[in-house]
Design an enzyme around this catalytic site. Structure first.
Site, short mmCIF file in Angstrom:
data_model
loop_
_atom_site.label_atom_id
_atom_site.label_comp_id
_atom_site.label_asym_id
_atom_site.label_seq_id
_atom_site.Cartn_x
_atom_site.Cartn_y
_atom_site.Cartn_z
N HIS A 240 -1.15 -0.09 -9.99
CA HIS A 240 -1.91 -1.00 -9.10
C HIS A 240 -2.39 -2.24 -9.88
CE1 HIS A 240 -4.28 -1.16 -5.11
NE2 HIS A 240 -4.05 -2.37 -5.55
N ARG B 162 0.86 -1.19 0.00
CA ARG B 162 0.00 0.00 0.00
C ARG B 162 0.89 1.24 0.00
NH1 ARG B 162 -3.47 -2.59 -1.82
NH2 ARG B 162 -5.56 -2.99 -1.03
N1 LIG Z 1 -0.92 -4.23 -5.34
C1 LIG Z 1 -1.85 -5.15 -5.43
O1 LIG Z 1 -2.32 -5.44 -6.55
C2 LIG Z 1 -2.30 -5.87 -4.21
C3 LIG Z 1 -3.11 -7.00 -4.33
C4 LIG Z 1 -3.48 -7.68 -3.18
C5 LIG Z 1 -3.04 -7.26 -1.95
N2 LIG Z 1 -2.25 -6.15 -1.85
C6 LIG Z 1 -1.77 -5.69 -0.52
O2 LIG Z 1 -1.01 -6.74 0.08
C7 LIG Z 1 -1.31 -6.72 1.47
C8 LIG Z 1 -0.92 -8.04 2.11
O3 LIG Z 1 -1.83 -9.04 1.69
P1 LIG Z 1 -1.88 -10.48 2.43
O4 LIG Z 1 -2.98 -11.22 1.81
O5 LIG Z 1 -0.53 -11.09 2.44
O6 LIG Z 1 -2.25 -10.01 3.91
P2 LIG Z 1 -2.20 -10.85 5.25
O7 LIG Z 1 -2.27 -12.31 4.96
O8 LIG Z 1 -3.20 -10.25 6.17
O9 LIG Z 1 -0.72 -10.58 5.81
C9 LIG Z 1 -0.33 -9.36 6.34
C10 LIG Z 1 1.07 -9.53 6.91
O10 LIG Z 1 1.50 -8.25 7.40
C11 LIG Z 1 1.96 -8.41 8.73
N3 LIG Z 1 1.72 -7.19 9.51
C12 LIG Z 1 0.58 -6.51 9.68
N4 LIG Z 1 0.75 -5.45 10.50
C13 LIG Z 1 2.06 -5.48 10.85
C14 LIG Z 1 2.87 -4.70 11.69
N5 LIG Z 1 2.37 -3.64 12.34
N6 LIG Z 1 4.17 -5.01 11.84
C15 LIG Z 1 4.69 -6.09 11.20
N7 LIG Z 1 3.98 -6.90 10.38
C16 LIG Z 1 2.68 -6.60 10.22
C17 LIG Z 1 1.14 -9.55 9.29
O11 LIG Z 1 1.79 -10.07 10.44
P3 LIG Z 1 1.19 -11.33 11.23
O12 LIG Z 1 1.42 -12.51 10.30
O13 LIG Z 1 2.01 -11.42 12.45
O14 LIG Z 1 -0.27 -11.06 11.46
C18 LIG Z 1 1.12 -10.49 8.09
O15 LIG Z 1 2.29 -11.26 8.06
C19 LIG Z 1 -2.80 -6.39 1.51
O16 LIG Z 1 -3.19 -5.89 2.77
C20 LIG Z 1 -2.92 -5.35 0.43
O17 LIG Z 1 -2.68 -4.08 1.01
C21 LIG Z 1 -1.89 -5.45 -2.95
#
Ligand SMILES: NC(=O)c1ccc[n+]([C@@H]2O[C@H](COP(=O)([O-])OP(=O)(O)OC[C@H]3O[C@@H](n4cnc5c(N)ncnc54)[C@H](OP(=O)(O)O)[C@@H]3O)[C@@H](O)[C@H]2O)c1
Length: 310
Positions: free
Chosen positions: A273, A225
């Site tokens: 994006h 993000r």
């Molecule tokens: N550009 C694009 O096209 C696109 C597409 C899809 C998603 N995204 C982005 O990718 C992000 C990640 O997706 P995901 O499915 O992998 O999400 P997810 O499964 O919810 O994983 C989020 C990760 O971030 C970690 N995290 C959250 N807050 C944190 C903090 N304060 N300090 C350290 N680590 C932290 C979490 O830690 P824990 O494991 O300890 O909970 C987890 O490992 C989405 O939220 C979205 O913003 C972008």
């Protein structure tokens, strides 16, 4: 017969109607599903994407779950009217797309491809790039996407460090967690991949101080993000040469406004994006699997923790 409201935009309905109906039929679930708002009090499940279809969830008194079509939930998680369980999207096809984007852009920087693609002076420079084993990669965020990307990067041979909020033990991956683990995770990284959600705790995680911990000339890849990076600090580090390049897929304001300094910066690549998107066929199966679970009284998958914000 259950009632499903497809509140993810009428424009998306033609791509989702057939896959959702097929997945419901395959799961043996009898459902009325429509992109037009039925009587809110009769709705059992809402398939949701931010876009104005629903701002107030209060009338959906029978709704058992709101099933978000997107992986990121920052546009809905703080809605005070939402008391129903909220599930985010973990779509295998979206994950595959993200892995490809991250691998492709990591390899671009690793191999120094630009040197050969953009070589107007026809310079014969036979310097060989190092092999992946000699390039340190750090992935911030070890969720569905961060773990898949880390595994793919390791497969190519990169030594990968990963960082998350809570402690993780993942075979072959050096893991760090919490505020105290960030410095160790970033120190000396040649390529940094940002796959964190947008929450107050992750805002400006890359700033003047933390950008100073990575290797000189490092590449930053941000498909997470926009708010994860303090823009001015990134621009200053790129201008100073301490960061070599940033490939950015996400921005504080999207579309990235014309005239924004990122567009014209020689060491920034903007992708609009497109790193990964939810794909109707596989996402419909994920949505229907959660509906099946709800109907069977089983816990939902991919539940969002409102307090955490992701
Ligand atoms: N550009 C694009 O096209 C696109 C597409 C899809 C998603 N995204 C982005 O990718 C992000 C990640 O997706 P995901 O499915 O992998 O999400 P997810 O499964 O919810 O994983 C989020 C990760 O971030 C970690 N995290 C959250 N807050 C944190 C903090 N304060 N300090 C350290 N680590 C932290 C979490 O830690 P824990 O494991 O300890 O909970 C987890 O490992 C989405 O939220 C979205 O913003 C972008």
């Amino acid at each position: 017969m259950i009632t499903i409201y497809f509140a993810a935009g009428q424009a998306r309905w033609p791509s989702y109607e057939a896959p959702l109906r097929a997945a419901l039929a395959e799961a043996g679930i009898a459902a009325a599903i429509s992109p037009f708002c039925p009587d809110p009090a009769q709705v059992d499940y809402i398939v949701f994407a931010p876009g104005g279809e629903i701002d107030d969830f209060t009338p959906y008194t029978r709704c058992k779950a709101v099933l978000n079509l997107w992986a990121g939930v920052e546009k809905i998680v703080g809605n005070p009217t939402l008391t129903q369980p909220l599930c985010r999207m973990v779509d295998p096809a979206l994950t595959a797309g993200m892995v490809e984007w991250v691998l492709g852009h990591a390899l671009r920087h690793h191999l120094g491809m630009d040197r050969h693609i953009l070589n107007p002076a026809h310079t014969w420079d036979p310097t060989c790039p190092p092999i992946a084993a000699e390039r340190r990669v750090t992935v911030l965020g070890l969720g569905a996407l961060g773990q898949a990307c880390s595994a793919a990067l390791q497969q190519v041979g990169f030594p990968v460090r990963g960082w998350s909020r809570t402690e993780k033990h993942i075979a072959g991956l050096a893991t760090y967690h919490g505020a105290e683990g960030l410095r160790e995770a970033l120190t000396g990284a040649d390529i940094v991949v940002l796959l964190l959600p947008k929450t107050p705790a992750t805002e400006n995680i890359l700033n003047a101080e933390t950008l100073g911990w990575v290797a000189s000339g490092a590449a930053i890849l941000n498909p997470g993000r926009g708010h994860l990076i303090y823009d001015d600090a990134l621009l200053a580090a790129l201008d100073a040469g301490t960061i070599g390049h940033a490939t950015l897929d996400v921005f504080r304001v999207e579309p990235l406004p014309q005239g924004h300094p990122f567009w014209s910066h020689p060491h920034i690549t903007v992708t609009p994006h497109i790193a990964a998107e939810t794909r109707p066929n596989s996402a419909s199966r994920v949505i229907v699997d959660n509906i099946r679970r709800g109907e069977a009284g089983q816990p939902f998958l991919h539940l969002v923790d409102r307090a955490r914000g992701y």
